[in-house]
Design a protein around this motif. Sequence first.
Motif, PDB file in Angstrom:
ATOM      1  N   LEU B  41      14.016  15.172  48.048  1.00 45.56           N
ATOM      2  CA  LEU B  41      14.508  16.379  47.398  1.00 45.56           C
ATOM      3  C   LEU B  41      14.283  17.579  48.308  1.00 45.56           C
ATOM      4  N   LEU B  43      13.829  21.690  48.159  1.00 40.79           N
ATOM      5  CA  LEU B  43      13.646  22.885  47.320  1.00 40.79           C
ATOM      6  C   LEU B  43      14.426  23.972  48.050  1.00 40.79           C
ATOM      7  N   CYS B  44      15.661  24.222  47.566  1.00 41.58           N
ATOM      8  CA  CYS B  44      16.613  25.036  48.344  1.00 41.58           C
ATOM      9  C   CYS B  44      16.196  26.487  48.537  1.00 41.58           C
ATOM     10  N   CYS B  78      12.908  27.077  52.485  1.00 41.65           N
ATOM     11  CA  CYS B  78      13.172  25.809  51.810  1.00 41.65           C
ATOM     12  C   CYS B  78      12.090  24.828  52.246  1.00 41.65           C
ATOM     13  N   TYR B  93      13.810  15.742  39.769  1.00 39.92           N
ATOM     14  CA  TYR B  93      15.045  16.543  39.826  1.00 39.92           C
ATOM     15  C   TYR B  93      15.461  16.981  38.432  1.00 39.92           C
ATOM     16  N   ASN B  97      14.857  21.076  38.209  1.00 34.11           N
ATOM     17  CA  ASN B  97      15.959  21.840  38.807  1.00 34.11           C
ATOM     18  C   ASN B  97      16.326  23.066  37.964  1.00 34.11           C
ATOM     19  N   LEU B 111      16.953  22.566  43.165  1.00 36.42           N
ATOM     20  CA  LEU B 111      16.751  21.316  43.887  1.00 36.42           C
ATOM     21  C   LEU B 111      18.069  20.619  44.200  1.00 36.42           C
TER      22      LEU B 111
END
Lengths: 124, 600
Positions: B41, B43-44, B78, B93, B97, B111
């Motif tokens: 994943l 984490l943007c 990120c 997720y 998210n 996410l």
Amino acid sequence: MKLLTHNVLTSKCIRGVTVGYPLLIKATNVKVSEVEFKPDFVAKVLPKIEWDVLANAAESLGHWQNLPKELPNNYENDTDFLKKIHRVLLEVEVIQGELICPESGRKFPITNGIANMLLNEDEV
Amino acid sequence: MSQNVEPFKGLKKLNRKLAKLHHILKRDINISTVSTPTNNLVLCNSGLVNGLTEDQVFEHFSKHGEISNITMLPGKSCCFVSFSKKDSATSAYECFNGKLNISQNNRPVYLSFVEEVPKPSIEVIWNELPPGLLVFKNFISTEEELNLLKLIDFNHEQCGLLKHRLVKHFGFEFRYDINNVDKNQPLDQSVPTETDFLWLKLAQIQPEFKGFKPDQLTVNHYAPGQGIPHHIDTHSAFEDPIICLSLGSSIVMEFKKDGTHTCVLLPQRSLLVMSGESRYDWTHGIVPRKFDIIKTKLGGYTCLKRTTRVSFTFRKVLSTGKCECFYRSKCDSFLNCNIEEKMAVQLEKMHVHKVYDNIANHFSNTRHKPWPNVMDFVQSFDSGDFLVDVGCGNGKYLSNNTHTFEIGCDRSANLIEICRNRKFEAFLTDCLSIPIRDNCIDGVISIAVIHHLANESRRLQAIQEIVRILKKGGKALIYVWAHEQVKNKQKSSYIMQDRKNRKGTKEMNGQCLTSAQQVSLDSGNITLPVHSNRSNFQADDLLVPWKLKGDEEENESVFLRFYHVFKEHELEELCLKVENVRILKSYYDQGNWCVLFQKM
């Protein structure tokens, strides 16, 4: 530069020079400026100085005032003498000119009463 | 955790947000997200730059299954979490998210799945010890641990409070202002004999350390969340090895060298031995956090909650004070060694002579008040005595006596000009070759001059010159700037002139560590630290800024003056290297080391 200062100056720091004393004076401007007379001070200074060197320096500047060639005895109470010496030691000033090393001939300029005794890197 | 999860607001809004973030990810670090679940994943919108830490990520995401990797990218907003199982990633997720508020300002984290995780430029290595590092697990028993902990009572005994932890010293005080001990001031309490059994034990396990007997002990008390910044123990201060016993809690210690970064678990009751390369060439530190993430042998991560840790750091003071290691780039003995002659000449020309000529007027305007101890010395002479002021500056000591003959000399033409205008007798010279005859001067002062000479042989030569011109029985007074600007808990007036420094003594020690920067001289390949004014000195040889204001406010120019700041006893030792010198008095005066000597 006062003659009392000249009395202790040397160029012996130049590489190859061993004594470098006394330095010759070549003056283009000499000034006499009044300094407070302290007979006790002058009397105490006299044994510390090189009389001949003082005499020759003052004579070369035309300020010896017919003082004796040798330091007389019992000068402590001779106010007249001390006054004359006071003038030579502290009042006569070389404003412009140069000091010359007696061994190497290296010249040290005197400007505005300040002797520039700085040496170049290759001289030490 | 439940308060961090907001109710789901709207799919449309979330998708819009994600599309924008995916675009940034692609552009910024060239990572494409995928819509089908994977083990990884991203984490943007949250990473190291947003203040997110590895342990925060671990705390939340490990609830969904075993984590196999966490990748924090330096300077990025990120980060990545990899799970051992795809199901765990999917679970995390779905749960987090747009709902887990751990992003900056408690905003939700967004996410996405990714196929691959980028490799950080500096990879953290686990459980691979730097050369020379040893960790002995269970070195002492729980009973021995308790006995040792009883030796120190942080609640009642006098102990220092550093910014991040409590500390107590035995044998010698470790001074954080100079990162060294004062060898001449041993503490009343030496290293407790209750620790002697450790060395017998160590010699049995590791015979090469037979005979190790520390004379300095620093006990640190770390509450959870406290740490110690990365550092190398000053080479010239201590011998090899440095030994550290961990009591009360396990902890992860980090070691760094060049691009390598390795984490080492120091279990409770373990003994850490740092010797050779690990002692001299690697920094070590502890990240301030409440729990450590530990990589297991299987490759997964587990979390270790910190409790109160007490560490005993044992060291042997290096009696010579001169380190002779091969790790020269980190060795203060090597780095602080003599600046070679040619460089010294250039350095003085550019960063002393030129600077004084440039700042002469401003400098002179700030130098009125003579220092009382210097005045007393100058006035102690008899009528008719000859006094020379070597490095007379604007001549502030030349006018205080009517019964002696005073001559000033200085290297700066502009300063001598000022003397001349004040009707003082003065000439231009370098203090390394004073144009005055041998044995003819009664008294010499040289105030704040010799510290401008760039290597020891030049500083010695200046003193030799002073001795040479002095009469037998003549006296000289020398002042130089002291490395130690805080003495007996008293700050020098130099330090006090900065308002920030008027509070506690301890605060300052911390703040100035960060303010030193390096500049290169164009006269050669020498790099010197630039001193931050009104702070403690960080090095012996450094450049000190002089700020010169122009006619208008913004016309400020900064001149850097070279200084060698003297450590305690250094000036005395230098004077005693010259023949016929007898020291009459040696003292500390407002941030200066001062020696009054007589020519024999």
